[in-house]
Motif scaffolding. Structure first.
Motif, PDB file in Angstrom:
ATOM      1  N   LEU A  27       1.219  -1.203   0.434  1.00 65.93           N
ATOM      2  CA  LEU A  27       0.159  -0.059   0.106  1.00 65.93           C
ATOM      3  C   LEU A  27       0.490   0.944  -0.041  1.00 65.93           C
ATOM      4  CD1 LEU A  27      -2.851  -1.008   2.615  1.00 65.93           C
ATOM      5  CD2 LEU A  27      -2.878  -1.190   0.317  1.00 65.93           C
ATOM      6  N   LYS A  28       0.025   1.893  -1.157  1.00 68.22           N
ATOM      7  CA  LYS A  28       1.254   3.686  -0.716  1.00 68.22           C
ATOM      8  C   LYS A  28       0.685   4.677  -0.773  1.00 68.22           C
ATOM      9  CE  LYS A  28       4.766   1.957  -4.355  1.00 68.22           C
ATOM     10  NZ  LYS A  28       4.606   2.337  -5.917  1.00 68.22           N
ATOM     11  N   SER A  29      -1.153   4.256   0.307  1.00 66.58           N
ATOM     12  CA  SER A  29      -1.765   5.830   0.400  1.00 66.58           C
ATOM     13  C   SER A  29      -3.465   4.618   1.030  1.00 66.58           C
ATOM     14  CB  SER A  29      -2.705   5.766  -0.952  1.00 66.58           C
ATOM     15  OG  SER A  29      -4.094   6.512  -0.326  1.00 66.58           O
ATOM     16  N   LEU A  57      -0.794  -7.618   2.667  1.00 72.94           N
ATOM     17  CA  LEU A  57      -0.722  -6.391   2.998  1.00 72.94           C
ATOM     18  C   LEU A  57       0.535  -6.849   3.427  1.00 72.94           C
ATOM     19  CD1 LEU A  57      -4.461  -5.774   3.948  1.00 72.94           C
ATOM     20  CD2 LEU A  57      -3.043  -5.518   1.803  1.00 72.94           C
ATOM     21  N   ASP A  58       0.786  -5.143   2.756  1.00 71.35           N
ATOM     22  CA  ASP A  58       2.672  -4.817   3.153  1.00 71.35           C
ATOM     23  C   ASP A  58       2.090  -3.475   3.313  1.00 71.35           C
ATOM     24  OD1 ASP A  58       4.970  -4.108   4.060  1.00 71.35           O
ATOM     25  OD2 ASP A  58       5.508  -4.366   1.744  1.00 71.35           O
ATOM     26  N   PHE A  59       2.223  -3.089   5.041  1.00 68.83           N
ATOM     27  CA  PHE A  59       2.399  -1.571   5.573  1.00 68.83           C
ATOM     28  C   PHE A  59       3.385  -0.710   4.939  1.00 68.83           C
ATOM     29  CE2 PHE A  59      -1.117  -2.979   7.687  1.00 68.83           C
ATOM     30  CZ  PHE A  59      -2.250  -3.158   7.019  1.00 68.83           C
ATOM     31  N   SER A  60       4.607  -1.308   4.972  1.00 67.38           N
ATOM     32  CA  SER A  60       5.645  -0.265   5.032  1.00 67.38           C
ATOM     33  C   SER A  60       5.879   0.065   4.162  1.00 67.38           C
ATOM     34  CB  SER A  60       7.205  -1.389   4.312  1.00 67.38           C
ATOM     35  OG  SER A  60       7.257  -2.336   3.525  1.00 67.38           O
ATOM     36  N   SER A  61       5.113   1.203   3.499  1.00 70.07           N
ATOM     37  CA  SER A  61       5.569   2.298   2.396  1.00 70.07           C
ATOM     38  C   SER A  61       4.578   3.265   2.976  1.00 70.07           C
ATOM     39  CB  SER A  61       5.447   2.219   1.274  1.00 70.07           C
ATOM     40  OG  SER A  61       5.791   1.368   0.717  1.00 70.07           O
ATOM     41  N   SER A 123      -0.606   3.580 -17.381  1.00 77.48           N
ATOM     42  CA  SER A 123      -0.135   4.516 -17.742  1.00 77.48           C
ATOM     43  C   SER A 123      -0.678   5.201 -18.500  1.00 77.48           C
ATOM     44  CB  SER A 123       1.079   4.531 -18.222  1.00 77.48           C
ATOM     45  OG  SER A 123       1.930   3.951 -19.278  1.00 77.48           O
ATOM     46  N   ASN A 124      -1.712   4.782 -19.183  1.00 71.16           N
ATOM     47  CA  ASN A 124      -2.188   5.198 -20.317  1.00 71.16           C
ATOM     48  C   ASN A 124      -3.961   4.517 -20.302  1.00 71.16           C
ATOM     49  OD1 ASN A 124      -3.547   6.511 -22.952  1.00 71.16           O
ATOM     50  ND2 ASN A 124      -2.221   4.790 -23.855  1.00 71.16           N
ATOM     51  N   PRO A 125      -5.400   5.309 -19.725  1.00 68.81           N
ATOM     52  CA  PRO A 125      -4.702   6.047 -19.591  1.00 68.81           C
ATOM     53  C   PRO A 125      -5.056   6.926 -17.742  1.00 68.81           C
ATOM     54  CG  PRO A 125      -7.107   5.985 -19.954  1.00 68.81           C
ATOM     55  CD  PRO A 125      -6.436   4.247 -19.689  1.00 68.81           C
ATOM     56  N   ALA A 126      -4.857   5.600 -17.345  1.00 65.23           N
ATOM     57  CA  ALA A 126      -5.171   5.796 -15.648  1.00 65.23           C
ATOM     58  C   ALA A 126      -4.121   6.047 -14.284  1.00 65.23           C
ATOM     59  CB  ALA A 126      -5.183   4.180 -15.051  1.00 65.23           C
ATOM     60  N   PRO A 127      -4.029   6.907 -14.026  1.00 68.88           N
ATOM     61  CA  PRO A 127      -3.052   7.890 -13.187  1.00 68.88           C
ATOM     62  C   PRO A 127      -2.597   6.953 -12.138  1.00 68.88           C
ATOM     63  CG  PRO A 127      -5.482   8.155 -11.866  1.00 68.88           C
ATOM     64  CD  PRO A 127      -5.782   6.548 -13.162  1.00 68.88           C
ATOM     65  N   GLN A 128      -1.530   6.899 -11.451  1.00 70.54           N
ATOM     66  CA  GLN A 128      -0.644   5.847 -11.348  1.00 70.54           C
ATOM     67  C   GLN A 128      -1.209   5.285 -10.236  1.00 70.54           C
ATOM     68  OE1 GLN A 128       3.300   7.469  -9.875  1.00 70.54           O
ATOM     69  NE2 GLN A 128       4.105   5.731  -9.139  1.00 70.54           N
ATOM     70  N   ALA A 129      -0.430   4.466  -9.325  1.00 72.34           N
ATOM     71  CA  ALA A 129      -0.954   3.196  -8.771  1.00 72.34           C
ATOM     72  C   ALA A 129      -1.065   3.324  -7.370  1.00 72.34           C
ATOM     73  CB  ALA A 129      -1.477   1.511  -9.294  1.00 72.34           C
ATOM     74  N   ARG A 130      -1.550   3.486  -5.838  1.00 67.82           N
ATOM     75  CA  ARG A 130      -1.163   2.968  -4.765  1.00 67.82           C
ATOM     76  C   ARG A 130      -0.307   1.942  -4.042  1.00 67.82           C
ATOM     77  NH1 ARG A 130      -2.776   7.822  -6.794  1.00 67.82           N
ATOM     78  NH2 ARG A 130      -2.738   9.424  -5.366  1.00 67.82           N
ATOM     79  N   GLY A 131      -0.846   0.895  -4.853  1.00 67.00           N
ATOM     80  CA  GLY A 131      -0.924  -0.574  -4.845  1.00 67.00           C
ATOM     81  C   GLY A 131       0.044  -1.189  -5.969  1.00 67.00           C
ATOM     82  N   GLU A 132       0.776  -1.967  -5.154  1.00 64.49           N
ATOM     83  CA  GLU A 132       1.384  -3.272  -6.106  1.00 64.49           C
ATOM     84  C   GLU A 132       1.392  -4.480  -6.322  1.00 64.49           C
ATOM     85  OE1 GLU A 132       6.053  -2.652  -5.630  1.00 64.49           O
ATOM     86  OE2 GLU A 132       5.110  -0.363  -4.977  1.00 64.49           O
ATOM     87  N   VAL A 133       1.658  -5.175  -6.602  1.00 61.38           N
ATOM     88  CA  VAL A 133       1.505  -6.461  -6.423  1.00 61.38           C
ATOM     89  C   VAL A 133       2.306  -7.373  -7.289  1.00 61.38           C
ATOM     90  CG1 VAL A 133       0.377  -9.211  -7.020  1.00 61.38           C
ATOM     91  CG2 VAL A 133      -0.934  -6.835  -6.695  1.00 61.38           C
ATOM     92  N   LEU A 134       3.328  -7.731  -6.479  1.00 59.68           N
ATOM     93  CA  LEU A 134       5.027  -8.034  -7.411  1.00 59.68           C
ATOM     94  C   LEU A 134       4.483  -9.561  -8.374  1.00 59.68           C
ATOM     95  CD1 LEU A 134       7.148  -6.606  -4.087  1.00 59.68           C
ATOM     96  CD2 LEU A 134       6.618  -5.989  -6.114  1.00 59.68           C
ATOM     97  N   ALA A 135       5.734 -10.260  -8.188  1.00 62.17           N
ATOM     98  CA  ALA A 135       5.818 -11.347  -9.245  1.00 62.17           C
ATOM     99  C   ALA A 135       6.592 -12.399  -8.355  1.00 62.17           C
ATOM    100  CB  ALA A 135       6.192 -10.902 -10.793  1.00 62.17           C
ATOM    101  N   PRO A 136       6.024 -14.075  -9.208  1.00 65.96           N
ATOM    102  CA  PRO A 136       7.186 -14.844  -8.634  1.00 65.96           C
ATOM    103  C   PRO A 136       7.798 -14.449  -9.569  1.00 65.96           C
ATOM    104  CG  PRO A 136       4.769 -15.184  -9.515  1.00 65.96           C
ATOM    105  CD  PRO A 136       4.823 -14.198  -9.267  1.00 65.96           C
ATOM    106  N   VAL A 137       9.249 -15.375  -9.476  1.00 68.03           N
ATOM    107  CA  VAL A 137      10.016 -15.856 -11.157  1.00 68.03           C
ATOM    108  C   VAL A 137      10.116 -16.679 -11.575  1.00 68.03           C
ATOM    109  CG1 VAL A 137      12.909 -15.888 -11.011  1.00 68.03           C
ATOM    110  CG2 VAL A 137      11.940 -15.220  -8.638  1.00 68.03           C
ATOM    111  N   PRO A 138       9.976 -16.528 -13.142  1.00 76.10           N
ATOM    112  CA  PRO A 138       9.435 -17.066 -13.734  1.00 76.10           C
ATOM    113  C   PRO A 138      10.595 -18.068 -13.797  1.00 76.10           C
ATOM    114  CG  PRO A 138       9.135 -14.714 -14.833  1.00 76.10           C
ATOM    115  CD  PRO A 138      10.487 -15.085 -13.665  1.00 76.10           C
ATOM    116  N   THR A 139      10.452 -19.216 -14.358  1.00 75.73           N
ATOM    117  CA  THR A 139      10.940 -21.027 -14.360  1.00 75.73           C
ATOM    118  C   THR A 139      10.801 -21.275 -15.803  1.00 75.73           C
ATOM    119  OG1 THR A 139       9.098 -22.475 -13.870  1.00 75.73           O
ATOM    120  CG2 THR A 139      10.818 -21.247 -12.489  1.00 75.73           C
ATOM    121  N   SER A 140      10.569 -22.575 -15.696  1.00 79.59           N
ATOM    122  CA  SER A 140      10.341 -22.883 -17.261  1.00 79.59           C
ATOM    123  C   SER A 140       8.738 -21.952 -18.540  1.00 79.59           C
ATOM    124  CB  SER A 140      10.385 -24.371 -17.950  1.00 79.59           C
ATOM    125  OG  SER A 140       9.057 -24.895 -17.075  1.00 79.59           O
ATOM    126  N   ALA A 141       9.392 -22.110 -19.758  1.00 74.52           N
ATOM    127  CA  ALA A 141       7.880 -21.713 -20.394  1.00 74.52           C
ATOM    128  C   ALA A 141       7.052 -22.749 -20.643  1.00 74.52           C
ATOM    129  CB  ALA A 141       8.635 -20.937 -21.848  1.00 74.52           C
TER     130      ALA A 141
END
Length: 258
Positions: A27-29, A57-61, A123-141
């Protein structure tokens, strides 16, 4: 006098350590109304993508005095199919509210892509997000060798996606890692779907309805650059002082093969 205790294991159960992979929302807001708007906009492109996913939920920001209407936020997340189970970071007031809401304190929890660049907002057209979802590391295709028709969706969870046939208009290809389409790309391509900002999209014939990397997207409503339209091209995400943007570049396959 010594006493011995039987070491016989119970027959009805076992207790073992377990690891639970979590989606993390940083969370950034604390403004739930803004969070709701931006979260709905982002997830609308990939409906059902996070259905049933346990969430950290990460409140650290946030500033420790930022007030978060947690019951409203948790209701919003559950409406989107997410299952909030734990929190980390934040101040005493935020921690007390999280405990009252039944969340588990997980200070040592780490998203699998914590070391990767942050996920960005549309970025087109929505404003910058206050939240972010982080990804797992991709492995085999995941390799798909058939054409994808309108209405079909393929998701390469935790890995790259390779498509050897046409992605028709109305079809969607989604990957947590990179997307390679060795044919015309005419539908939607969503790479880095869980926040991997290093993901890329490649196509032998670039004609998409939409491309997105880590939540930053662009649609065909804005004409594609002439240098990539219907040509071999790739898309990457670039961060700069003005924010994040998608960079589209032609691939000179002939010179690379020489």
């Amino acid at each position: 006098m010594s006493h011995s205790v039987s070491a016989q294991s119970p027959l009805s159960f076992e207790i073992k350590s377990a690891n639970l992979p979590l989606v993390m929302l940083r969370l950034k807001s604390g403004d739930v109304a803004v969070l709701e708007q931006e979260l709905r906009e982002r997830l609308a492109e990939i409906p059902g993508f996070f259905e049933g996913e346990p969430l950290l939920l990460d409140f650290s920001s946030l500033d420790e005095h930022t007030v978060v209407a947690l019951p409203a936020l948790l209701d919003l997340l559950r409406q989107q199919g997410l299952l909030p189970v734990a929190w980390r970071g934040g101040g005493a007031a935020q921690a007390e509210e999280a405990r009252s809401a039944g969340l588990v304190h997980a200070p040592d929890a780490r998203a699998r892509a914590d070391a990767a660049p942050s996920a960005a907002a549309p970025s087109n057209p929505a404003p910058q997000a206050r939240g972010e979802v982080l990804a797992p590391v991709p492995t085999s295709a995941l390799v798909i060798d058939r054409p994808l028709r309108s209405g079909q969706q393929v998701y390469a969870r935790g890995r790259d996606l390779v498509v050897l046939a046409m992605v028709n208009p109305g079809a969607e290809v989604i990957a947590d890692g990179n997307i390679h389409v060795y044919a015309p790309l005419r539908g939607k391509a969503i790479a880095g779907a869980r926040g991997d900002a290093d993901a890329r999209i490649f196509s032998l014939s670039f004609e998409p309805e939409l491309v997105s990397i880590a939540g930053v997207y662009r649609t065909a409503e804005t004409p594609w650059p002439a240098e990539v339209w219907r040509k071999s091209a790739h898309v990457r995400l670039e961060s700069g002082p003005q924010g994040d943007k998608l960079i589209m570049q032609a691939l000179d396959m002939a010179s690379r093969a020489a």
